[in-house]
Design a protein around this motif. Structure first.
Motif, PDB file in Angstrom:
ATOM      1  N   LEU A  75     111.541  30.028  30.537  1.00 33.80           N
ATOM      2  CA  LEU A  75     110.258  29.322  30.577  1.00 33.80           C
ATOM      3  C   LEU A  75     110.318  28.012  29.798  1.00 33.80           C
ATOM      4  CD1 LEU A  75     107.672  32.230  30.138  1.00 33.80           C
ATOM      5  CD2 LEU A  75     108.107  30.876  32.189  1.00 33.80           C
ATOM      6  N   LEU A  76     110.926  28.050  28.632  1.00 41.34           N
ATOM      7  CA  LEU A  76     110.978  26.850  27.808  1.00 41.34           C
ATOM      8  C   LEU A  76     111.857  25.778  28.452  1.00 41.34           C
ATOM      9  CD1 LEU A  76     109.957  25.617  25.223  1.00 41.34           C
ATOM     10  CD2 LEU A  76     111.875  26.637  24.009  1.00 41.34           C
ATOM     11  N   LEU A  77     113.005  26.190  28.971  1.00 36.66           N
ATOM     12  CA  LEU A  77     113.890  25.221  29.622  1.00 36.66           C
ATOM     13  C   LEU A  77     113.248  24.648  30.875  1.00 36.66           C
ATOM     14  CD1 LEU A  77     117.385  26.947  29.265  1.00 36.66           C
ATOM     15  CD2 LEU A  77     116.512  24.975  28.005  1.00 36.66           C
ATOM     16  N   TRP A  78     112.575  25.495  31.652  1.00 39.48           N
ATOM     17  CA  TRP A  78     111.919  24.998  32.859  1.00 39.48           C
ATOM     18  C   TRP A  78     110.839  23.981  32.502  1.00 39.48           C
ATOM     19  CZ3 TRP A  78     106.988  25.070  35.037  1.00 39.48           C
ATOM     20  CH2 TRP A  78     106.919  24.757  36.386  1.00 39.48           C
ATOM     21  N   SER A  79     110.082  24.278  31.468  1.00 35.74           N
ATOM     22  CA  SER A  79     109.038  23.352  31.033  1.00 35.74           C
ATOM     23  C   SER A  79     109.635  22.027  30.580  1.00 35.74           C
ATOM     24  CB  SER A  79     108.230  23.972  29.889  1.00 35.74           C
ATOM     25  OG  SER A  79     107.616  25.168  30.296  1.00 35.74           O
ATOM     26  N   MET A  80     110.752  22.100  29.864  1.00 35.64           N
ATOM     27  CA  MET A  80     111.373  20.878  29.366  1.00 35.64           C
ATOM     28  C   MET A  80     111.995  20.066  30.487  1.00 35.64           C
ATOM     29  SD  MET A  80     112.996  22.304  25.807  1.00 35.64           S
ATOM     30  CE  MET A  80     113.349  20.668  25.156  1.00 35.64           C
ATOM     31  N   VAL A  81     112.578  20.739  31.469  1.00 32.51           N
ATOM     32  CA  VAL A  81     113.132  20.021  32.622  1.00 32.51           C
ATOM     33  C   VAL A  81     112.018  19.285  33.368  1.00 32.51           C
ATOM     34  CG1 VAL A  81     114.169  20.327  34.897  1.00 32.51           C
ATOM     35  CG2 VAL A  81     115.166  21.469  32.915  1.00 32.51           C
ATOM     36  N   GLN A  82     110.857  19.943  33.518  1.00 37.56           N
ATOM     37  CA  GLN A  82     109.733  19.295  34.183  1.00 37.56           C
ATOM     38  C   GLN A  82     109.262  18.075  33.412  1.00 37.56           C
ATOM     39  OE1 GLN A  82     108.756  20.470  37.292  1.00 37.56           O
ATOM     40  NE2 GLN A  82     110.550  21.731  36.875  1.00 37.56           N
ATOM     41  N   SER A  83     109.244  18.166  32.096  1.00 31.77           N
ATOM     42  CA  SER A  83     108.737  17.053  31.302  1.00 31.77           C
ATOM     43  C   SER A  83     109.751  15.926  31.173  1.00 31.77           C
ATOM     44  CB  SER A  83     108.331  17.546  29.909  1.00 31.77           C
ATOM     45  OG  SER A  83     109.433  18.079  29.220  1.00 31.77           O
ATOM     46  N   PHE A  84     111.058  16.264  31.077  1.00 21.21           N
ATOM     47  CA  PHE A  84     112.063  15.229  30.904  1.00 21.21           C
ATOM     48  C   PHE A  84     112.434  14.562  32.224  1.00 21.21           C
ATOM     49  CE2 PHE A  84     113.783  17.891  27.164  1.00 21.21           C
ATOM     50  CZ  PHE A  84     112.700  17.512  26.416  1.00 21.21           C
ATOM     51  N   GLY A  85     112.399  15.339  33.303  1.00 21.46           N
ATOM     52  CA  GLY A  85     112.759  14.778  34.598  1.00 21.46           C
ATOM     53  C   GLY A  85     114.251  14.565  34.769  1.00 21.46           C
TER      54      GLY A  85
END
Length: 308
Positions: A134-144
């Protein structure tokens, strides 16, 4: 990459230590015959984490823009909640973790519930696995920048596996209490950044009021959403896009490390600051109390066998 490497290392080492404790205890009590069941549970936990990641990644493509923003923001909030809980859980329960895990194994063996060993392996690892996903997915979405973020996570997990194996073998001496304290503090900053981006997603979707909604204050001179003190609480707190271009390497580094974005709303700033102040205060208080307990108990020596 640095931020996701930290997450992969921290969460992966927690899982590696847990698995190492379970394996070492089964070997010590002469029950190597049930190790295969333990590894089955661990494998199922890893498969579950990968499955959750696949569903989130490919399932979001079928949603509208607002739906994607709501999903991303909501799951980011869940990830922040899980990370926060895990930080304090490890701080509180780390010293008795080994004893608790060995007790679970004893109960499963005493009742001849060998499939209970599978459940222990699954539960012990799935918690970190889902949290990390969940944390990595959220960060990938935010960082692009999915490739760099995922590469950092894989490097962190690989390093955690190697480090956990070396600790279990007694080849490396590591003060795990200090390690988890410092990484916990860094994760609080990372989680604050994820929280700020979750607010941004929910503001874009119209769930949370802000610069994208009708309640945003308008600058009479420019006709754009107001910036600065006059924009409290639903406008932009600042906009330094002219100095730090969105998507630039500097912007990516600042967002990945401290959650800073070139343009942030007041509610984002309030969320980031409030999280750091509240969670950070409780974390520092807990770290100080544990140091006092450690001094009294005479346990200031570095930990080497999977206890925090």
């Amino acid at each position: 990459m640095l931020s996701t490497l930290l997450i992969g290392l921290r969460e992966g080492l927690e899982a590696a230590i847990v698995v190492g404790i379970l394996v070492a205890y089964l070997v010590r009590v002469g029950r190597r015959d049930v190790l295969a069941r333990l590894w089955t549970g661990v494998g199922l936990a890893v498969a579950l984490a990968l499955g959750v990641g696949a569903v989130l990644t490919f399932g979001s493509y079928t949603l509208t823009f607002e739906g994607q923003e709501i999903l991303g923001g909501s799951l980011s909030l869940v990830a922040v909640a899980m990370v926060t809980w895990m930080i304090f859980w490890m701080q509180r329960a780390g010293r008795g973790l080994k004893r608790a895990l060995e007790g679970d194994i004893d109960r499963a063996l005493a009742t001849s519930s060998l499939w209970g060993i599978v459940a222990i392996g699954f539960v012990s690892v799935s918690r970190e696995g889902i949290e990390t996903t969940l944390l990595l997915w959220s960060m990938v979405q935010s960082f692009g920048d999915a490739p760099s973020a995922l590469l950092g996570a894989l490097l962190g997990l690989a390093l955690a596996v190697v480090l956990g194996w070396l600790i279990a073998r007694g080849m490396v001496r590591l003060d795990l209490r200090r390690f988890f304290t410092w990484t916990g503090a860094l994760l609080i900053v990372v989680a604050a950044g994820v929280l700020a981006y979750a607010v941004h997603d929910l503001q874009e979707a119209g769930v949370v009021p802000g610069p994208f909604s009708a309640v945003a204050p308008i600058d009479a001179a420019t006709g754009a959403v107001a910036i600065g003190l006059a924009a409290v609480p639903f406008g932009w707190a600042f906009d330094v896009s002219a100095a730090i271009a969105p998507g630039s390497p500097l912007a990516a580094i600042l967002q990945a490390t401290v959650g800073f974005m070139p343009r942030m709303s007041w509610i984002q700033v309030f969320a980031w600051t409030g999280y750091i102040v509240v969670v950070g205060s409780f974390f520092v208080r807990g770290a100080r109390s544990h140091r006092v307990v450690a001094r009294v108990a005479g346990s200031a020596a570095p930990v080497t066998q999977g206890t925090a």
